[in-house]
Design a protein around this motif. Structure first.
Motif, PDB file in Angstrom:
ATOM      1  N   THR A 129       0.825  -1.206   0.000  1.00 26.65           N
ATOM      2  CA  THR A 129       0.000   0.000   0.000  1.00 26.65           C
ATOM      3  C   THR A 129       0.860   1.256   0.000  1.00 26.65           C
ATOM      4  O   THR A 129       0.588   2.216  -0.740  1.00 26.65           O
ATOM      5  N   LEU A 130       1.919   1.264   0.819  1.00 30.64           N
ATOM      6  CA  LEU A 130       2.834   2.410   0.833  1.00 30.64           C
ATOM      7  C   LEU A 130       3.496   2.610  -0.528  1.00 30.64           C
ATOM      8  O   LEU A 130       3.605   3.740  -1.025  1.00 30.64           O
ATOM      9  N   TYR A 131       3.920   1.510  -1.122  1.00 30.87           N
ATOM     10  CA  TYR A 131       4.604   1.569  -2.419  1.00 30.87           C
ATOM     11  C   TYR A 131       3.693   2.147  -3.503  1.00 30.87           C
ATOM     12  O   TYR A 131       4.092   3.046  -4.258  1.00 30.87           O
ATOM     13  N   LEU A 132       2.469   1.646  -3.563  1.00 26.66           N
ATOM     14  CA  LEU A 132       1.557   2.097  -4.615  1.00 26.66           C
ATOM     15  C   LEU A 132       1.115   3.545  -4.427  1.00 26.66           C
ATOM     16  O   LEU A 132       1.114   4.334  -5.380  1.00 26.66           O
ATOM     17  N   GLN A 133       0.736   3.914  -3.185  1.00 31.47           N
ATOM     18  CA  GLN A 133       0.197   5.249  -2.954  1.00 31.47           C
ATOM     19  C   GLN A 133       1.289   6.318  -2.859  1.00 31.47           C
ATOM     20  O   GLN A 133       1.260   7.307  -3.592  1.00 31.47           O
ATOM     21  N   SER A 180      -5.062   1.340  -5.266  1.00 32.11           N
ATOM     22  CA  SER A 180      -4.193   0.536  -4.408  1.00 32.11           C
ATOM     23  C   SER A 180      -4.958  -0.638  -3.812  1.00 32.11           C
ATOM     24  O   SER A 180      -4.443  -1.753  -3.729  1.00 32.11           O
ATOM     25  N   GLY A 181      -6.197  -0.377  -3.410  1.00 31.60           N
ATOM     26  CA  GLY A 181      -7.025  -1.457  -2.884  1.00 31.60           C
ATOM     27  C   GLY A 181      -7.366  -2.488  -3.932  1.00 31.60           C
ATOM     28  O   GLY A 181      -7.341  -3.700  -3.680  1.00 31.60           O
ATOM     29  N   LEU A 182      -7.681  -2.031  -5.139  1.00 35.91           N
ATOM     30  CA  LEU A 182      -7.997  -2.951  -6.240  1.00 35.91           C
ATOM     31  C   LEU A 182      -6.802  -3.832  -6.585  1.00 35.91           C
ATOM     32  O   LEU A 182      -6.974  -4.992  -6.967  1.00 35.91           O
ATOM     33  N   ALA A 183      -5.605  -3.285  -6.441  1.00 32.16           N
ATOM     34  CA  ALA A 183      -4.402  -4.049  -6.796  1.00 32.16           C
ATOM     35  C   ALA A 183      -4.217  -5.267  -5.891  1.00 32.16           C
ATOM     36  O   ALA A 183      -3.609  -6.261  -6.295  1.00 32.16           O
ATOM     37  N   ILE A 184      -4.744  -5.202  -4.670  1.00 35.36           N
ATOM     38  CA  ILE A 184      -4.595  -6.311  -3.728  1.00 35.36           C
ATOM     39  C   ILE A 184      -5.739  -7.311  -3.851  1.00 35.36           C
ATOM     40  O   ILE A 184      -5.684  -8.419  -3.318  1.00 35.36           O
ATOM     41  N   THR A 185      -6.778  -6.943  -4.621  1.00 35.37           N
ATOM     42  CA  THR A 185      -7.967  -7.791  -4.744  1.00 35.37           C
ATOM     43  C   THR A 185      -7.664  -9.203  -5.250  1.00 35.37           C
ATOM     44  O   THR A 185      -8.286 -10.165  -4.769  1.00 35.37           O
ATOM     45  N   VAL A 209       6.227 -11.858  -7.846  1.00 36.76           N
ATOM     46  CA  VAL A 209       5.972 -10.409  -7.847  1.00 36.76           C
ATOM     47  C   VAL A 209       7.269  -9.650  -8.109  1.00 36.76           C
ATOM     48  O   VAL A 209       7.315  -8.722  -8.929  1.00 36.76           O
ATOM     49  N   VAL A 210       8.344 -10.047  -7.416  1.00 36.48           N
ATOM     50  CA  VAL A 210       9.639  -9.396  -7.600  1.00 36.48           C
ATOM     51  C   VAL A 210      10.131  -9.579  -9.034  1.00 36.48           C
ATOM     52  O   VAL A 210      10.583  -8.627  -9.683  1.00 36.48           O
ATOM     53  N   VAL A 211      10.014 -10.802  -9.550  1.00 34.20           N
ATOM     54  CA  VAL A 211      10.455 -11.086 -10.922  1.00 34.20           C
ATOM     55  C   VAL A 211       9.650 -10.258 -11.922  1.00 34.20           C
ATOM     56  O   VAL A 211      10.206  -9.669 -12.865  1.00 34.20           O
ATOM     57  N   ALA A 212       8.339 -10.180 -11.736  1.00 33.37           N
ATOM     58  CA  ALA A 212       7.476  -9.439 -12.659  1.00 33.37           C
ATOM     59  C   ALA A 212       7.831  -7.954 -12.679  1.00 33.37           C
ATOM     60  O   ALA A 212       7.853  -7.329 -13.749  1.00 33.37           O
ATOM     61  N   THR A 267       1.914  -1.253 -12.450  1.00 32.57           N
ATOM     62  CA  THR A 267       2.199  -2.208 -11.382  1.00 32.57           C
ATOM     63  C   THR A 267       0.995  -3.058 -10.979  1.00 32.57           C
ATOM     64  O   THR A 267       1.136  -4.274 -10.776  1.00 32.57           O
ATOM     65  N   PRO A 268      -0.225  -2.478 -10.850  1.00 30.61           N
ATOM     66  CA  PRO A 268      -1.368  -3.327 -10.481  1.00 30.61           C
ATOM     67  C   PRO A 268      -1.612  -4.474 -11.454  1.00 30.61           C
ATOM     68  O   PRO A 268      -2.011  -5.571 -11.048  1.00 30.61           O
ATOM     69  N   TRP A 269      -1.392  -4.235 -12.736  1.00 29.08           N
ATOM     70  CA  TRP A 269      -1.597  -5.300 -13.723  1.00 29.08           C
ATOM     71  C   TRP A 269      -0.476  -6.329 -13.663  1.00 29.08           C
ATOM     72  O   TRP A 269      -0.717  -7.533 -13.759  1.00 29.08           O
ATOM     73  N   VAL A 270       0.749  -5.858 -13.511  1.00 29.69           N
ATOM     74  CA  VAL A 270       1.911  -6.751 -13.513  1.00 29.69           C
ATOM     75  C   VAL A 270       1.879  -7.710 -12.324  1.00 29.69           C
ATOM     76  O   VAL A 270       2.257  -8.883 -12.440  1.00 29.69           O
ATOM     77  N   THR A 271       1.411  -7.216 -11.195  1.00 28.83           N
ATOM     78  CA  THR A 271       1.447  -8.026  -9.975  1.00 28.83           C
ATOM     79  C   THR A 271       0.177  -8.852  -9.753  1.00 28.83           C
ATOM     80  O   THR A 271       0.137  -9.669  -8.828  1.00 28.83           O
ATOM     81  N   ALA A 272      -0.843  -8.669 -10.587  1.00 33.01           N
ATOM     82  CA  ALA A 272      -2.137  -9.341 -10.357  1.00 33.01           C
ATOM     83  C   ALA A 272      -2.012 -10.861 -10.360  1.00 33.01           C
ATOM     84  O   ALA A 272      -2.514 -11.542  -9.452  1.00 33.01           O
ATOM     85  N   GLY A 273      -1.342 -11.420 -11.372  1.00 34.82           N
ATOM     86  CA  GLY A 273      -1.202 -12.877 -11.483  1.00 34.82           C
ATOM     87  C   GLY A 273      -0.432 -13.477 -10.320  1.00 34.82           C
ATOM     88  O   GLY A 273      -0.900 -14.429  -9.664  1.00 34.82           O
ATOM     89  N   PRO A 274       0.783 -12.961 -10.026  1.00 34.39           N
ATOM     90  CA  PRO A 274       1.530 -13.497  -8.881  1.00 34.39           C
ATOM     91  C   PRO A 274       0.783 -13.370  -7.559  1.00 34.39           C
ATOM     92  O   PRO A 274       0.845 -14.276  -6.718  1.00 34.39           O
ATOM     93  N   LEU A 275       0.067 -12.253  -7.354  1.00 36.79           N
ATOM     94  CA  LEU A 275      -0.685 -12.096  -6.110  1.00 36.79           C
ATOM     95  C   LEU A 275      -1.847 -13.079  -6.035  1.00 36.79           C
ATOM     96  O   LEU A 275      -2.214 -13.537  -4.946  1.00 36.79           O
TER      97      LEU A 275
END
Length: 480
Positions: free
Chosen positions: A303-307, A317-322, A361-364, A373-381
């Motif tokens: 959350t800190l990173y995104l906002q 930021s909330g949607l990215a964690i969904t 997530v780190v690799v992506a 970032t929200p799109w890139v991290t969606a699959g790994p999350l």
């Protein structure tokens, strides 16, 4: 309602009623656990509206966790002794009132005081939910309600930033943060009414004069506070002497253990130390403590990173964690259904999936540094969330499987106290690395996030090692 029924003897009406009772408990658990993470995205708005200092904001966030952890075991013991409905209704009433007071706050001191009381109320409610499942269900049939509880824990923790972002977007920058607290009020009133109607009262013949072990309550409370304080105040207390409180807290907890052993010879103790003679309880509690250290810290730094780092809104930021929340919900329900078939190896598979997802997530981020970032991290999350759902619910089922019903509340309270301590320690360690890396890299948010995420992943690896030890010991025992 009798707690001694088996699936074959539970009639349809009673089965429906116990599921309704569990449903009320799950709603209450969701509401109280949501407040652990939902306030994170409201901090900038609270800062502007109340002109809060960094210390004030830290206490708004961490004070809740502190009193939450402080109340768990005594509240669980109270529910065991005096009836879970009484404790549940009191906790929900207090939580509802303090949520309203937090939303009406006109100063940082007011808000901090409301949050401290709100956390204590949450600590009263949560052991009753687990104890209720232990009381109403037996053996393998506990897996399904524990699966739903695991889904509730995973969803509430991950969806908090999303719901907070939505409420702030709807309510506006100035007053939206108040709705983060006000949203609890109608839900709390409904849970209060339904809890009184649907939860079972004190079983007939159960003494109301059982002692509540005040010395044990005091020793455990002092020990937990001494351990949690330097963790939750890690960013605000700059003196290295703060870490001396942790060994002091451990000494007090040793004193608590000695007292409980002595007190238990003649009276029923606050916490029955014999529960730690069950390998399932000891290893499961250890796995939970370590896993929550890595699991909870992820949302804090993300959350800190995104906002703050990338400039995304609270809603985005909330949607990215969904994806994590959705994966956790789906697999927790499944995990609850199949845990009796696979046992601890299921938890090991879940932990491995979490490690793989977080590493991905780190690799992506490194492979696609310029992509959103929200799109890139969606699959790994999503992968990490699927794994998390196979950890929380099944581990809880296995950990509490051998706990006798009369100790269900205090046993669940101690398990959750470990989770709160683990979460606070993880946020302190991972957050410290995040901020120090940010300073050393002169504001490189991505590098700071990746380093902190690697540390969080390493903490989850420790939980995986603990699970593997349990799996191997169980396998060797079965051979012999």
């Amino acid at each position: 309602m009798s707690a001694a029924h088996t699936p074959s003897t539970v009639d349809a009406a009673e089965n429906r009623r116990r599921w309704q009772a569990v449903g009320v408990g799950l709603v209450a658990a969701f509401m109280t656990l949501l407040d652990v993470s939902i306030v994170n995205v409201a901090v900038p708005s609270i800062d502007k509206a109340l002109h809060a200092t960094p210390s004030d904001l830290q206490w708004v966030l961490s004070g809740y966790a502190l009193t939450f952890g402080l109340a768990l075991v005594p509240a669980g013991r109270f529910g065991d002794a005096r009836g879970r409905r009484n404790a549940f209704v009191f906790g929900i009433a207090l939580f509802t009132v303090t949520s309203a007071l937090a939303g009406l706050a006109t100063s940082p001191t007011w808000l901090v005081a409301a949050r401290l009381l709100q956390g204590a109320a949450a600590g009263v409610v949560n052991p009753q939910v687990i104890g209720l499942i232990q009381e109403l269900f037996r053996g393998p049939e506990r897996a399904r309600p524990f699966g739903l509880l695991g889904a509730t824990i995973g969803i509430s923790t991950a969806v908090g930033p999303l719901l907070g972002g939505l409420l702030i977007a709807i309510g506006g920058e100035e007053h939206g943060w108040r709705w983060v607290f006000f949203v609890n009020v109608p839900v709390g009133i409904l849970a209060l009414i339904l809890g009184w109607r649907l939860l079972p009262g004190r079983p007939e013949g159960k003494s109301t004069q059982r002692r509540l072990d005040p010395v044990g309550v005091l020793l455990l409370g002092v020990g937990v506070v001494l351990i949690l304080l330097p963790l939750v105040q890690e960013q605000q207390w700059h003196t290295p002497w703060k870490w001396a409180l942790i060994p002091a807290g451990l000494v007090v907890l040793v004193g608590f253990g000695l007292w409980e052993r002595s007190y238990g010879r003649h009276h029923e103790p606050l916490f029955d130390l014999r529960l730690f003679t069950f390998q399932s309880y000891t290893l499961g509690s250890l796995i939970a403590l370590i896993y929550f250290g890595g699991f909870t810290a992820i949302f804090f730094i993300f959350t800190l990173y995104l906002q703050n780092g990338l400039g995304y809104s609270a809603l985005i930021s909330g949607l990215a964690i969904t994806p994590f929340a959705l994966g956790s919900a789906a697999s927790a329900i499944l995990g609850g259904r199949i845990v009796n078939r696979f046992g601890r190896p299921l938890v090991g598979i879940g932990l491995l999936a979490v490690v793989i997802g977080l590493a991905a997530v780190v690799v992506a981020l490194r492979l696609a540094p310029d992509a959103p970032t929200p799109w890139v991290t969606a699959g790994p999350l999503l992968v990490a969330g699927l794994g998390s759902g196979l950890v929380i619910a099944p581990n809880q089922t296995l950990t509490l499987a051998q706990v006798p019903v009369p100790q269900a509340g205090s046993g669940a309270g101690m398990l959750q106290t470990g989770q709160r301590i683990g979460a606070a320690a993880g946020i302190a360690a991972v957050g410290s690395m995040f901020f120090s890396s940010l300073a050393d890299s002169h504001g490189d948010w991505t590098a700071a996030f990746e380093g902190a995420l690697i540390l969080a992943t390493g903490i989850v690896v420790l939980a995986l090692i603990a699970a593997l030890i349990d799996i191997l010991r169980t396998r060797d025992h079965a051979k012999n």
